[in-house]
Design an enzyme around this catalytic site. Sequence first.
Site, PDB file in Angstrom:
ATOM      1  N   ASN A   1      70.266  42.367  32.303  1.00  0.00           N
ATOM      2  CA  ASN A   1      69.159  42.488  30.519  1.00  0.00           C
ATOM      3  C   ASN A   1      68.706  41.076  31.020  1.00  0.00           C
ATOM      4  O   ASN A   1      69.674  40.270  31.228  1.00  0.00           O
ATOM      5  CB  ASN A   1      69.994  43.189  29.626  1.00  0.00           C
TER       6      ASN A   1
ATOM      7  N   LEU B   1      73.549  40.020  30.954  1.00  0.00           N
ATOM      8  CA  LEU B   1      71.835  38.883  32.079  1.00  0.00           C
ATOM      9  C   LEU B   1      71.237  39.380  33.196  1.00  0.00           C
ATOM     10  O   LEU B   1      72.359  40.471  34.084  1.00  0.00           O
ATOM     11  CB  LEU B   1      72.302  38.080  32.535  1.00  0.00           C
ATOM     12  N   ASP B   2      70.352  39.420  33.303  1.00  0.00           N
ATOM     13  CA  ASP B   2      69.672  39.866  34.626  1.00  0.00           C
ATOM     14  C   ASP B   2      70.006  38.822  36.082  1.00  0.00           C
ATOM     15  O   ASP B   2      70.678  37.172  35.596  1.00  0.00           O
ATOM     16  CB  ASP B   2      68.078  39.311  34.956  1.00  0.00           C
ATOM     17  N   ARG B   3      70.085  39.581  37.132  1.00  0.00           N
ATOM     18  CA  ARG B   3      70.545  38.687  38.705  1.00  0.00           C
ATOM     19  C   ARG B   3      69.937  37.594  38.151  1.00  0.00           C
ATOM     20  O   ARG B   3      70.480  36.280  38.775  1.00  0.00           O
ATOM     21  CB  ARG B   3      69.777  39.111  39.719  1.00  0.00           C
TER      22      ARG B   3
ATOM     23  N   ARG C   1      61.039  38.719  28.362  1.00  0.00           N
ATOM     24  CA  ARG C   1      60.360  38.778  29.810  1.00  0.00           C
ATOM     25  C   ARG C   1      59.029  39.820  29.278  1.00  0.00           C
ATOM     26  O   ARG C   1      57.973  39.304  29.125  1.00  0.00           O
ATOM     27  CB  ARG C   1      60.790  39.108  30.813  1.00  0.00           C
TER      28      ARG C   1
END
Length: 352
Positions: free
Chosen positions: A13, A154-156, A262
């Site tokens: 996320n 958090l996203d990768r 995003r």
Amino acid sequence: MSSNYTDTQALGNDVDVDTLPSFTVEGVWGERLDKVLATLMPEVSRARLQKLIEDGSVLVNGEPALKIRQKVSEGDELELLEEPRMDEQLQYEADESVVLDVVYEDDTIIVVNKPVGLVVHPGAGNPGGTMLNGLLARYPELRDVPRAGIVHRLDRDTTGLMVVARTLAAQTNLVRQLQERTVKREYWAFTLGSAAVDFVVDVPIGRDPRSRIRFKGFPGSIGVKAKPARTRARCVGWSELDGTPVSWVACRLDTGRTHQIRVHLTGEDLPLIGDQTYRGRAPGLMVKIENELDFHRQALHASRLGLIHPKTGEEMEWFVKPQDDMIDLMDALGFGPYDRPVDIFEREVYHG
């Protein structure tokens, strides 16, 4: 069968976003609810999941499930109203090779600066080597806290600040703060396009029916397809690269949906530089720009975190500058300074 279901949190996320598990059913028709949940959450016992259903703690398309054997199908939205105890959490291995950049810790909370490339939680394709595994190695007591104390993600390839709870009481408190929006999270995004000075994006977000890894905005559509999502933003600076306008945008989240920043910025014709999933309306231009800048991951950084300490009640705040690759990006675009926060927390000038 597990590949037929998608955990909206396991995919990563922009913020995490939803603080309790939620899922979209894919590839199945008329399957038992408890069986579907057991496939989605193999770390939780079937008996525990059945108890949650019986207690009314599982929603199907926004309504409490009627029974354990209730049938669910493609497109159904499942939500849990409480964090399930991870009965098999001990199966996650502690991994001392995962190096954590801890910027603050006490006996109640941990604040970590997540680097690019680090997945937060084990999942499909990432069974180990995650932040959770590193947390278990450094803080063994987190085995007794659901999700090892992780309350948002958090996203990768998104960097920056995350808070982790060291006790169940702290986790409950932080989840409540996220729901009540008293946790302040500032993100820096670097985008194509010329952003407005101040703007709010209030567009529900749901899964893109054409892609299992993408999400999209559904204006005016709240329900099965999409959940409310609201992003406040301020343009910190404008620049250009070979005649193409670019912007430095600071975002603050009122909600936390998967890929929220995003998706919302792309919907405003402000796709993030380097984003491999959301290319905007001019993907060819995006590829050209990211090759010229040699930047190939979404330009998104969780720069600032503020919260009320769960134990002391003190207001606390942290800031971390971006990683070196993003600092190089800022230098190339003429943006700065990068070693101090912008004032998006203090200046509430948003409308809507």
